[in-house]
Design a protein around this motif. Structure first.
Motif, short mmCIF file in Angstrom:
data_model
loop_
_atom_site.label_atom_id
_atom_site.label_comp_id
_atom_site.label_asym_id
_atom_site.label_seq_id
_atom_site.Cartn_x
_atom_site.Cartn_y
_atom_site.Cartn_z
N GLN A 179 -2.14 -6.01 9.13
CA GLN A 179 -2.45 -4.74 8.46
C GLN A 179 -1.41 -4.44 7.39
O GLN A 179 -0.23 -4.74 7.56
N ASP A 180 -1.86 -3.82 6.31
CA ASP A 180 -0.97 -3.44 5.23
C ASP A 180 -0.37 -2.07 5.50
O ASP A 180 -1.09 -1.10 5.78
N ILE A 181 0.94 -1.98 5.41
CA ILE A 181 1.67 -0.74 5.63
C ILE A 181 2.37 -0.38 4.32
O ILE A 181 3.34 -1.03 3.92
N CYS A 182 1.87 0.64 3.65
CA CYS A 182 2.44 1.07 2.38
C CYS A 182 2.12 2.55 2.18
O CYS A 182 1.19 3.08 2.78
N PRO A 183 2.87 3.24 1.34
CA PRO A 183 2.67 4.68 1.17
C PRO A 183 1.39 4.99 0.40
O PRO A 183 1.00 4.25 -0.50
N LEU A 184 0.76 6.12 0.77
CA LEU A 184 -0.46 6.55 0.12
C LEU A 184 -0.26 7.90 -0.56
O LEU A 184 0.35 8.80 0.03
N ARG A 235 7.76 -6.47 0.22
CA ARG A 235 8.45 -5.80 -0.89
C ARG A 235 9.23 -4.62 -0.32
O ARG A 235 8.71 -3.84 0.49
N SER A 236 10.47 -4.47 -0.75
CA SER A 236 11.33 -3.40 -0.22
C SER A 236 11.08 -2.05 -0.87
O SER A 236 11.39 -1.01 -0.28
N GLY A 237 10.55 -2.04 -2.09
CA GLY A 237 10.39 -0.79 -2.82
C GLY A 237 11.56 -0.57 -3.76
O GLY A 237 12.67 -1.07 -3.53
N PRO A 238 11.36 0.20 -4.83
CA PRO A 238 12.40 0.34 -5.85
C PRO A 238 13.63 1.09 -5.39
O PRO A 238 14.75 0.79 -5.82
N TYR A 262 4.24 4.89 -6.46
CA TYR A 262 2.81 4.64 -6.65
C TYR A 262 2.55 3.89 -7.96
O TYR A 262 1.65 4.22 -8.72
N ASP A 263 3.34 2.84 -8.17
CA ASP A 263 3.25 2.08 -9.42
C ASP A 263 3.04 0.59 -9.16
O ASP A 263 3.24 -0.24 -10.05
N GLY A 264 2.64 0.25 -7.92
CA GLY A 264 2.44 -1.14 -7.58
C GLY A 264 3.68 -1.85 -7.09
O GLY A 264 3.62 -3.02 -6.71
N GLN A 265 4.84 -1.15 -7.10
CA GLN A 265 6.09 -1.76 -6.67
C GLN A 265 6.67 -1.10 -5.43
O GLN A 265 7.84 -1.32 -5.09
N ASP A 266 5.87 -0.28 -4.75
CA ASP A 266 6.36 0.42 -3.56
C ASP A 266 6.55 -0.53 -2.38
O ASP A 266 6.05 -1.66 -2.37
N ARG A 267 7.24 -0.03 -1.39
CA ARG A 267 7.47 -0.76 -0.14
C ARG A 267 6.15 -1.24 0.44
O ARG A 267 5.19 -0.47 0.55
N TRP A 268 6.14 -2.51 0.86
CA TRP A 268 4.92 -3.11 1.39
C TRP A 268 5.29 -3.99 2.58
O TRP A 268 5.97 -4.99 2.43
N LEU A 269 4.86 -3.55 3.76
CA LEU A 269 5.03 -4.32 4.98
C LEU A 269 3.66 -4.76 5.47
O LEU A 269 2.64 -4.16 5.14
N ARG A 270 3.65 -5.79 6.28
CA ARG A 270 2.43 -6.18 6.98
C ARG A 270 2.73 -6.14 8.48
O ARG A 270 3.76 -6.63 8.93
N ARG A 271 1.81 -5.54 9.22
CA ARG A 271 2.01 -5.29 10.65
C ARG A 271 1.05 -6.13 11.49
O ARG A 271 -0.10 -6.31 11.13
#
Length: 348
Positions: free
Chosen positions: A148-153, A190-193, A314-323
């Motif tokens: 699953q994708d874990i990222c801010p909305l 991705r860690s996020g900016p 919210y620019d495509g470079q935010d933190r992105w984890l997979r669970r």
């Protein structure tokens, strides 16, 4: 976990979090040995199973078989973590492979090409989890996806769930569910900016010596109920578990099941004990800033986890984890699953 989404964590909780650095036996650098053989195996699997759903039994079996190509020291430590655990209830694997170039972080929390566009990281995560158990998921959340994708909305910032960006309070994953996972993993793409979202874990093994005998005894009484997350039912009419204990199992090495945001006691004694437990767990927290290629494994039976707040762009470079979740034994959940599926149907 998609916790209740009606409000953010209580004020002042972030100020109480002081955490040490996860280290020692809890951190393994996968870059110490060559992963090239595993990477070749992963791409072979991706080619031979192109078009398959990730829940396909043959694909999952292939991922499990591919785990033998992981470095021997890594396999040994994964088996040790499964059999005996460790003091932190957490294992951090560093320098695992991540695709480059990486697509933008999903803006809606759902990467459309579920796994075939990210075969290396997806199959790495599944292979690692296969050493701990069998992958499992829940139809109620993230469409039942095994990874699953874990990222801010946007608009979800204040929610106590994985799509939010405020502090995420300490919790056992899916603590309300009768077949909650035994292990969960978070794979950082991705860690996020701003690079300030710290994943924290705290184990009952480390916290138990800090509890008074009265507190430990009270936590074993069935005087606690936990609210179901909003994704597992009607958010306007939330359900709760029946009263049950927070600690179970041997007195000197118990299991822990609690959500400090969603678990409440039915009497004052229980409330006092729960507050003491929170204080003890907060004293033994370990934190890590996940970097691309980091895979953190959490024993969901002994450790709670959470995350500090961060500011998404919210620019495509935010933190992105997979669970991904794993069950040590799939059989107990068979009433909720089709025979060839790892996805648990909604609880009725």
């Amino acid at each position: 976990m998609d916790q209740s989404s009606d409000t953010a964590a209580p004020d002042g909780i972030a100020d109480a979090w002081r955490f040490g650095v996860l280290g020692g036996e809890a951190v393994l650098d996968a870059g110490d040995e060559d992963l090239a053989e595993f990477e070749r195996a992963a791409y072979r699997i991706a080619d031979s199973h192109a078009g398959s759903r990730l829940d396909d039994p043959q694909l999952l079996a292939a991922a499990a078989v591919a785990s033998r190509f992981l470095p021997a020291f890594l396999l040994e430590q994964l088996i040790r973590f499964r059999v005996t655990g460790n003091e932190a209830g957490t294992l951090l694997l560093r320098n695992l492979p991540v695709e480059t170039p990486l697509p933008p972080t999903p803006g809606d929390g759902r990467f459309p090409d579920h796994w075939s566009a990210l075969p290396l990281s997806t199959l790495t995560q599944l292979a690692v989890m296969s050493v701990l158990g069998d992958a499992i998921s829940y139809a109620d959340e993230k469409e039942g996806r095994l990874v699953q994708d874990i990222c801010p909305l946007p608009g979800a910032e204040e929610r106590q769930e994985n799509s939010g960006s405020v502090l995420l309070d300490l919790h056992t994953e899916d603590s309300f569910h009768p077949y909650r996972p035994d292990y969960l993993s978070l794979y950082c793409l991705r860690s996020g900016p701003d690079r300030n979202a710290i994943t924290v874990t705290g184990s009952i093994r480390a916290a138990l010596p800090l509890l008074s005998p009265l507190c430990a005894a009270t936590l074993r009484e069935p005087v606690y109920r936990t609210r179901f997350s909003s994704s597992f039912g009607d958010a306007a009419a939330p359900r709760h578990t029946s009263p049950r204990p927070v600690l179970s199992g041997p007195a000197d090495d118990p299991d822990l099941c609690v959500n400090f945001f969603g678990t409440e006691a039915v009497d004052e004694r229980g409330t006092v004990a729960l507050d003491e437990l929170r204080g003890a767990v907060e004293k033994v927290l370990c934190g890590v800033l996940l970097q691309p290629g980091d895979l953190i494994l959490i024993d969901n039976r002994t450790a709670v986890h959470g995350r500090t707040g961060f500011t998404p762009g919210y620019d495509g470079q935010d933190r992105w984890l997979r669970r991904c979740f794993a069950a040590a034994d799939l059989r107990p959940s068979r009433a909720l699953r089709k025979r060839d599926s790892r996805v648990c149907a909604p609880i009725r």
